[in-house]
Design a protein around this motif. Structure first.
Motif, PDB file in Angstrom:
ATOM      1  N   GLY A 173       0.885  -1.039   0.005  1.00 42.62           N
ATOM      2  CA  GLY A 173       0.051   0.124  -0.086  1.00 42.62           C
ATOM      3  C   GLY A 173       0.818   1.318  -0.178  1.00 42.62           C
ATOM      4  N   ARG A 174       1.859   1.252   0.906  1.00 44.21           N
ATOM      5  CA  ARG A 174       2.841   2.514   0.804  1.00 44.21           C
ATOM      6  C   ARG A 174       3.695   2.755  -0.513  1.00 44.21           C
ATOM      7  NH1 ARG A 174       3.858   0.415   6.124  1.00 44.21           N
ATOM      8  NH2 ARG A 174       5.697  -0.628   5.339  1.00 44.21           N
ATOM      9  N   ALA A 175       3.932   1.415  -1.160  1.00 40.53           N
ATOM     10  CA  ALA A 175       4.535   1.665  -2.387  1.00 40.53           C
ATOM     11  C   ALA A 175       3.669   2.290  -3.591  1.00 40.53           C
ATOM     12  CB  ALA A 175       5.206   0.348  -2.652  1.00 40.53           C
ATOM     13  N   LEU A 176       2.442   1.655  -3.529  1.00 39.96           N
ATOM     14  CA  LEU A 176       1.245   2.272  -4.426  1.00 39.96           C
ATOM     15  C   LEU A 176       1.061   3.731  -4.084  1.00 39.96           C
ATOM     16  CD1 LEU A 176      -1.043  -0.760  -4.525  1.00 39.96           C
ATOM     17  CD2 LEU A 176       0.591  -0.260  -6.293  1.00 39.96           C
ATOM     18  N   ARG A 177       1.018   4.096  -3.096  1.00 41.14           N
ATOM     19  CA  ARG A 177       0.624   5.563  -2.527  1.00 41.14           C
ATOM     20  C   ARG A 177       1.875   6.537  -3.195  1.00 41.14           C
ATOM     21  NH1 ARG A 177      -1.463   3.236   2.115  1.00 41.14           N
ATOM     22  NH2 ARG A 177       0.468   3.610   3.372  1.00 41.14           N
ATOM     23  N   ARG A 178       2.926   6.047  -3.095  1.00 40.40           N
ATOM     24  CA  ARG A 178       4.248   6.728  -3.467  1.00 40.40           C
ATOM     25  C   ARG A 178       3.997   6.929  -4.961  1.00 40.40           C
ATOM     26  NH1 ARG A 178       7.210   3.835   0.613  1.00 40.40           N
ATOM     27  NH2 ARG A 178       7.877   2.471  -1.077  1.00 40.40           N
ATOM     28  N   GLN A 179       3.664   5.934  -5.540  1.00 41.68           N
ATOM     29  CA  GLN A 179       3.729   5.744  -7.141  1.00 41.68           C
ATOM     30  C   GLN A 179       2.614   6.695  -7.380  1.00 41.68           C
ATOM     31  OE1 GLN A 179       3.085   1.679  -8.539  1.00 41.68           O
ATOM     32  NE2 GLN A 179       5.069   1.113  -7.816  1.00 41.68           N
ATOM     33  N   GLU A 180       1.416   6.582  -6.813  1.00 40.15           N
ATOM     34  CA  GLU A 180       0.217   7.619  -7.357  1.00 40.15           C
ATOM     35  C   GLU A 180       0.704   9.112  -6.935  1.00 40.15           C
ATOM     36  OE1 GLU A 180      -2.593   6.037  -4.612  1.00 40.15           O
ATOM     37  OE2 GLU A 180      -3.348   4.236  -5.879  1.00 40.15           O
ATOM     38  N   HIS A 181       1.419   9.352  -5.892  1.00 40.78           N
ATOM     39  CA  HIS A 181       1.745  10.714  -5.627  1.00 40.78           C
ATOM     40  C   HIS A 181       2.722  11.031  -6.943  1.00 40.78           C
ATOM     41  CE1 HIS A 181       2.941  14.163  -3.378  1.00 40.78           C
ATOM     42  NE2 HIS A 181       3.953  13.822  -3.626  1.00 40.78           N
ATOM     43  N   ASP A 182       3.699  10.204  -7.110  1.00 39.24           N
ATOM     44  CA  ASP A 182       4.559  10.695  -8.298  1.00 39.24           C
ATOM     45  C   ASP A 182       3.798  10.927  -9.597  1.00 39.24           C
ATOM     46  OD1 ASP A 182       6.584  10.514  -6.208  1.00 39.24           O
ATOM     47  OD2 ASP A 182       7.301   8.368  -6.920  1.00 39.24           O
ATOM     48  N   GLN A 183       2.939  10.010  -9.840  1.00 40.74           N
ATOM     49  CA  GLN A 183       2.128  10.245 -11.062  1.00 40.74           C
ATOM     50  C   GLN A 183       1.303  11.501 -10.990  1.00 40.74           C
ATOM     51  OE1 GLN A 183       2.366   8.137 -13.608  1.00 40.74           O
ATOM     52  NE2 GLN A 183       1.298   9.850 -14.749  1.00 40.74           N
ATOM     53  N   GLU A 184       0.880  11.838  -9.954  1.00 41.29           N
ATOM     54  CA  GLU A 184       0.117  13.003  -9.700  1.00 41.29           C
ATOM     55  C   GLU A 184       0.957  14.296  -9.910  1.00 41.29           C
ATOM     56  OE1 GLU A 184      -1.818  13.256  -6.055  1.00 41.29           O
ATOM     57  OE2 GLU A 184      -3.224  11.622  -6.550  1.00 41.29           O
ATOM     58  N   LYS A 185       2.210  14.337  -9.424  1.00 38.79           N
ATOM     59  CA  LYS A 185       3.238  15.461  -9.864  1.00 38.79           C
ATOM     60  C   LYS A 185       3.565  15.532 -11.204  1.00 38.79           C
ATOM     61  CE  LYS A 185       6.418  15.756  -6.759  1.00 38.79           C
ATOM     62  NZ  LYS A 185       7.890  15.323  -6.094  1.00 38.79           N
ATOM     63  N   THR A 186       3.765  14.412 -11.783  1.00 36.77           N
ATOM     64  CA  THR A 186       4.079  14.189 -13.034  1.00 36.77           C
ATOM     65  C   THR A 186       2.873  14.759 -14.184  1.00 36.77           C
ATOM     66  OG1 THR A 186       5.536  12.327 -12.935  1.00 36.77           O
ATOM     67  CG2 THR A 186       4.705  12.866 -15.104  1.00 36.77           C
ATOM     68  N   ASP A 187       1.712  14.424 -14.033  1.00 38.40           N
ATOM     69  CA  ASP A 187       0.596  14.874 -14.392  1.00 38.40           C
ATOM     70  C   ASP A 187       0.483  16.367 -14.351  1.00 38.40           C
ATOM     71  OD1 ASP A 187       0.012  12.344 -15.264  1.00 38.40           O
ATOM     72  OD2 ASP A 187      -1.568  12.068 -13.699  1.00 38.40           O
ATOM     73  N   LYS A 188       0.637  17.037 -13.207  1.00 40.11           N
ATOM     74  CA  LYS A 188       0.682  18.560 -12.899  1.00 40.11           C
ATOM     75  C   LYS A 188       1.636  19.172 -13.776  1.00 40.11           C
ATOM     76  CE  LYS A 188      -1.595  18.357  -8.400  1.00 40.11           C
ATOM     77  NZ  LYS A 188      -1.266  18.631  -6.937  1.00 40.11           N
ATOM     78  N   ILE A 189       2.867  18.456 -13.760  1.00 38.91           N
ATOM     79  CA  ILE A 189       3.851  19.292 -14.674  1.00 38.91           C
ATOM     80  C   ILE A 189       3.619  19.243 -16.030  1.00 38.91           C
ATOM     81  CG2 ILE A 189       6.400  18.968 -15.511  1.00 38.91           C
ATOM     82  CD1 ILE A 189       6.859  17.837 -12.814  1.00 38.91           C
ATOM     83  N   TRP A 190       3.104  18.218 -16.550  1.00 37.95           N
ATOM     84  CA  TRP A 190       2.593  18.083 -17.896  1.00 37.95           C
ATOM     85  C   TRP A 190       1.503  19.131 -18.203  1.00 37.95           C
ATOM     86  CZ3 TRP A 190       5.605  16.616 -21.995  1.00 37.95           C
ATOM     87  CH2 TRP A 190       6.443  15.724 -21.723  1.00 37.95           C
ATOM     88  N   GLU A 191       0.697  19.121 -17.232  1.00 38.12           N
ATOM     89  CA  GLU A 191      -0.664  20.433 -17.232  1.00 38.12           C
ATOM     90  C   GLU A 191      -0.108  21.810 -17.472  1.00 38.12           C
ATOM     91  OE1 GLU A 191      -3.297  19.694 -14.334  1.00 38.12           O
ATOM     92  OE2 GLU A 191      -3.843  17.878 -14.960  1.00 38.12           O
ATOM     93  N   ASN A 192       1.071  21.972 -16.717  1.00 33.46           N
ATOM     94  CA  ASN A 192       1.652  23.245 -16.673  1.00 33.46           C
ATOM     95  C   ASN A 192       2.332  23.720 -17.884  1.00 33.46           C
ATOM     96  OD1 ASN A 192       0.601  23.871 -14.117  1.00 33.46           O
ATOM     97  ND2 ASN A 192       2.374  22.976 -12.992  1.00 33.46           N
ATOM     98  N   LEU A 193       3.252  22.557 -18.384  1.00 31.20           N
ATOM     99  CA  LEU A 193       3.767  22.547 -19.702  1.00 31.20           C
ATOM    100  C   LEU A 193       2.857  22.756 -20.728  1.00 31.20           C
ATOM    101  CD1 LEU A 193       6.785  20.146 -19.229  1.00 31.20           C
ATOM    102  CD2 LEU A 193       7.080  22.534 -19.012  1.00 31.20           C
ATOM    103  N   GLY A 194       1.579  22.269 -20.683  1.00 32.51           N
ATOM    104  CA  GLY A 194       0.742  22.194 -21.926  1.00 32.51           C
ATOM    105  C   GLY A 194       0.141  23.468 -21.982  1.00 32.51           C
TER     106      GLY A 194
END
Length: 260
Positions: free
Chosen positions: A239-260
């Motif tokens: 569960g901790r590993a999955l939450r870290r992955q989800e958090h990292d994915q959210e950060k990546t998505d926000k970066i792409w949104e800002n760049l877009g």
């Protein structure tokens, strides 16, 4: 752990004296370019020796033991501890065992002080011996180290090998461990030197001399409390590993949104 190219070539000539390099690679299922690169660098990977050994029906542990870098593997193999065996059972297999016990005991009464005896249960026990997936599993390396750690193991490995503790921990988090570190960890813990190579997936449990059905027997020896606690700990880690992955994915998505 790299093996000197000259020592490897002497070994290869000894087991396949009249076979071309291309034929050896084809039989072992490795790319000729991969072996050529290793020979040019002067260092051959242990995995290459393992693959070729299997192709020529040679026990990989015995083959590796013939090289100085793996000399600790020589001699009779020490049997794995109960905790090592349990560490090499995957989380899905642990969860299935919990469910099987629940089905076998529909009343839901715990048996915290007694292991299960693997008595026949229609449609269940017959499939048990072959039900466990082979090592390694998703957390096999970290689970193995935790199973043999007395609290000072990582420090002893760091002192013996010179690896920084954070680099050692990083390998465990990634569920990998270089062969030399796996053997060093085994020696520091006082367990069989081949056990770590099973956890990393370099060799199989049979090649390491583990008795057939040993992991299943270790699983059957666990009390309901032990099994449920371990399964719960594994789920928390997942569960901790999955939450870290989800958090990292959210950060990546926000970066792409800002760049877009």
């Amino acid at each position: 752990m790299p093996i000197p190219a000259k020592a490897f070539q002497r070994w290869l000539h000894g087991i396949a004296p009249d076979v071309s390099t291309s034929d050896v690679c084809r039989a072992a299922g490795i790319k000729r370019s991969t072996l050529a690169q290793q020979l040019v660098r002067g260092k051959v990977a242990g995995g290459t020796v393992v693959s070729i050994s299997r192709a020529y029906n040679i026990n990989p542990v015995s083959a590796l033991a013939g090289f100085d870098a793996f000399s600790q593997l020589a001699g009779p193999q020490r049997q794995p501890t109960r905790y090592e065996l349990i560490s090499q059972i995957s989380t899905p297999d642990l969860l299935r065992a919990v469910l099987l016990r629940s089905v076998a005991d529909p009343g839901g009464q715990p048996h915290a002080g007694h292991p299960r005896t693997n008595q026949p249960e229609a449609g269940l026990s017959e499939s048990r011996p072959s039900a466990l997936g082979p090592p390694p599993h998703a957390t096999s390396v970290k689970s193995w180290v935790e199973a043999i750690d007395d609290g000072e193991l990582r420090h002893r490995v760091s002192v013996a090998t010179g690896i920084a503790p954070q680099n050692y921990s990083a390998q465990l988090t990634a569920n990998r461990l270089a062969p030399e570190l796996a053997i060093a960890t085994s020696l520091a813990a006082g367990v069989g030197p081949a056990s770590g190579l099973v956890a990393t997936g370099l060799i199989t449990e049979a090649e390491a001399g583990w008795p057939p059905g040993a992991r299943q027997a270790a699983l059957d020896s666990m009390t309901d409390g032990e099994l449920t606690t371990l399964a719960g700990e594994r789920l928390q880690t997942l569960g901790r590993a999955l939450r870290r992955q989800e958090h990292d994915q959210e950060k990546t998505d926000k970066i792409w949104e800002n760049l877009g």
